[in-house]
Design a protein around this motif. Structure first.
Motif, short mmCIF file in Angstrom:
data_model
loop_
_atom_site.label_atom_id
_atom_site.label_comp_id
_atom_site.label_asym_id
_atom_site.label_seq_id
_atom_site.Cartn_x
_atom_site.Cartn_y
_atom_site.Cartn_z
N ILE A 17 0.86 -1.20 0.00
CA ILE A 17 0.00 0.00 0.00
C ILE A 17 0.89 1.24 0.00
CG2 ILE A 17 -1.69 1.33 1.37
CD1 ILE A 17 -3.15 -1.02 0.35
N ALA A 18 1.93 1.23 0.84
CA ALA A 18 2.83 2.39 0.93
C ALA A 18 3.51 2.66 -0.41
CB ALA A 18 3.86 2.16 2.02
N ARG A 19 3.81 1.59 -1.16
CA ARG A 19 4.46 1.76 -2.47
C ARG A 19 3.46 2.09 -3.58
NH1 ARG A 19 7.39 -3.08 -0.86
NH2 ARG A 19 6.01 -4.33 -2.16
N ASP A 20 2.19 2.26 -3.19
CA ASP A 20 1.12 2.57 -4.16
C ASP A 20 0.89 1.45 -5.17
OD1 ASP A 20 -0.35 4.82 -3.69
OD2 ASP A 20 1.14 6.20 -4.51
N GLU A 21 1.18 0.21 -4.76
CA GLU A 21 0.90 -0.92 -5.65
C GLU A 21 -0.58 -1.26 -5.59
OE1 GLU A 21 3.22 -4.47 -4.91
OE2 GLU A 21 5.04 -3.27 -4.92
N LYS A 22 -1.13 -1.75 -6.69
CA LYS A 22 -2.53 -2.16 -6.67
C LYS A 22 -2.64 -3.55 -6.01
CE LYS A 22 -4.29 1.34 -8.89
NZ LYS A 22 -4.30 2.48 -7.95
#
Ligand code: FAQ
Length: 318
Positions: A17-22
């Motif tokens: 989530i922190a890395r903005d991954e889906k």
């Protein structure tokens, strides 16, 4: 699974989530993340489907062929958005039948806005301009949401909402430039739909139980109040440019915040409508339940056909 294993999965999930991954349907996710998404996405789908009713009622009474074609296309789009969102929600392990059961029993909510009546043609303008305008502001933010199927659904839906907003604004513009009676109709529709449109964004941030967690999970990318402010700032100049007045005596430009201050929303009215006591809640639910019941034979026929096909295939294979 041991506690240590769950902890490591949770940490990996938070890192993604922190890395903005889906997050995709087959990925590991906390049970609360899954449930919160089922709640919001299914309510969003229900809103699209119930949202067809106020406008559907005007298709046969549109004042010209052009208006009728545009309204028909818009209402069909809304049906499509609902089905698209139901499919995206099914990837989280809930069936469509379960979602409908939750809607029909009153367990699942849908947007408060669709419990208000559309009583004149000018309401078609106000719904497109204000309701779709509010929906776009909310949904553009959701294009960046963390759950892949929801984010991708939003990209397509926003493109169509943009056409909906323009068709509504164009209806309102034409009425505002028309006879005094037509202009009065446009103003009357704005007066009735303005405050319910502001309520679409949900309770104030400090009274919104879901916002903090949903922001952490990047389900929500902006808070209810942030989106509401964006809507007011975008819509006030649109009203001014066509000579209509926002029905809020406290509305005032605030130079310091570079946005409008606006009056207090009637939160009692909001909660009354959410709890099922709005002007059209009963009518809307009755229409949906009867559509479901009257469609039973279609579902039965489709199932019988599928079973027949299966039997035929099995016979051929022998
Ligand atoms: N109406 O803690 P929060 C459209 C409920 S689509 C009814 O702030 P959350 C297209 C909320 O569910 C319009 N209930 O909740 C179109 C929660 O109850 P719960 C729909 C509301 O989820 C145009 C409780 O209050 N759009 O218009 C409402 O973090 C024209 C506490 O609230 C979406 O659904 C409300 N207005 O934030 C179609 C967008 N507001 O579930 C036809 C996706 C709040 O805990 C014609 N949804 N509640 O029992 C969202 O962005 C969020 O769910 C919010 C609410 C912002 C709506």
């Amino acid at each position: 699974m041991s506690e240590a294993q769950i902890k490591s999965l949770e940490e990996e999930f938070e890192a993604r989530i922190a890395r903005d991954e889906k997050i995709e349907p087959k990925d590991w996710m906390p049970e609360k993340y899954r449930k919160t998404h089922i709640r919001q996405m299914s309510q969003h789908a229900h809103s699209e489907i119930v949202g067809m009713l106020p406008e559907g009622n005007w298709i046969t009474r549109a004042p010209s062929l052009r208006r009728k074609v545009a309204l028909l296309a818009k209402v069909q789009d809304e049906g499509g958005h609902g089905l698209y969102l139901y499919s995206a929600t099914e990837t989280l392990g809930i069936t469509r039948d379960e979602m409908f059961e939750q809607l029909h029993s009153g367990k699942a909510k849908y947007s408060s806005i669709f419990n208000y009546p559309a009583i004149t043609w000018a309401d078609m303008g106000a719904i497109g301009w204000l309701v779709d305008g509010a929906a776009i502001i909310n949904q553009v933010a959701l294009c960046g949401t963390s759950f892949g199927p929801y984010a991708r659904a939003m990209v397509r839906i926003c493109k169509e909402e943009s056409f909906h907003q323009r068709q509504g604004y164009e209806i309102t513009l034409k009425l505002a430039q028309g006879t005094p009676e037509q202009k009065a109709m446009a103003q009357d529709a704005l007066d009735r739909w303005w405050w319910p449109s502001l309520m679409m964004f949900g309770p104030k941030d400090d009274e919104s139980p879901n916002t903090v967690q949903s922001m952490k999970w990047k389900l929500k990318r902006k808070t209810n109040d942030e989106l509401r402010q964006q809507f007011v700032d975008q819509t006030v100049p649109q009203a001014e440019s066509i000579g209509l007045t926002i029905p809020d005596p406290d509305l005032k430009w605030n130079e310091e915040k570079q946005g409008y201050d606006f009056g207090e929303i009637d939160w009692d009215e909001f909660w009354q409508v959410v709890k099922g006591h709005g002007p059209c809640n009963k009518e809307r639910m009755k229409a949906r339940v009867s559509a479901w019941e009257n469609g039973q034979w279609v579902r039965d026929a489709a199932m019988a056909y599928a079973e027949k096909q299966q039997l035929r295939k099995e016979k051929q294979a022998v």
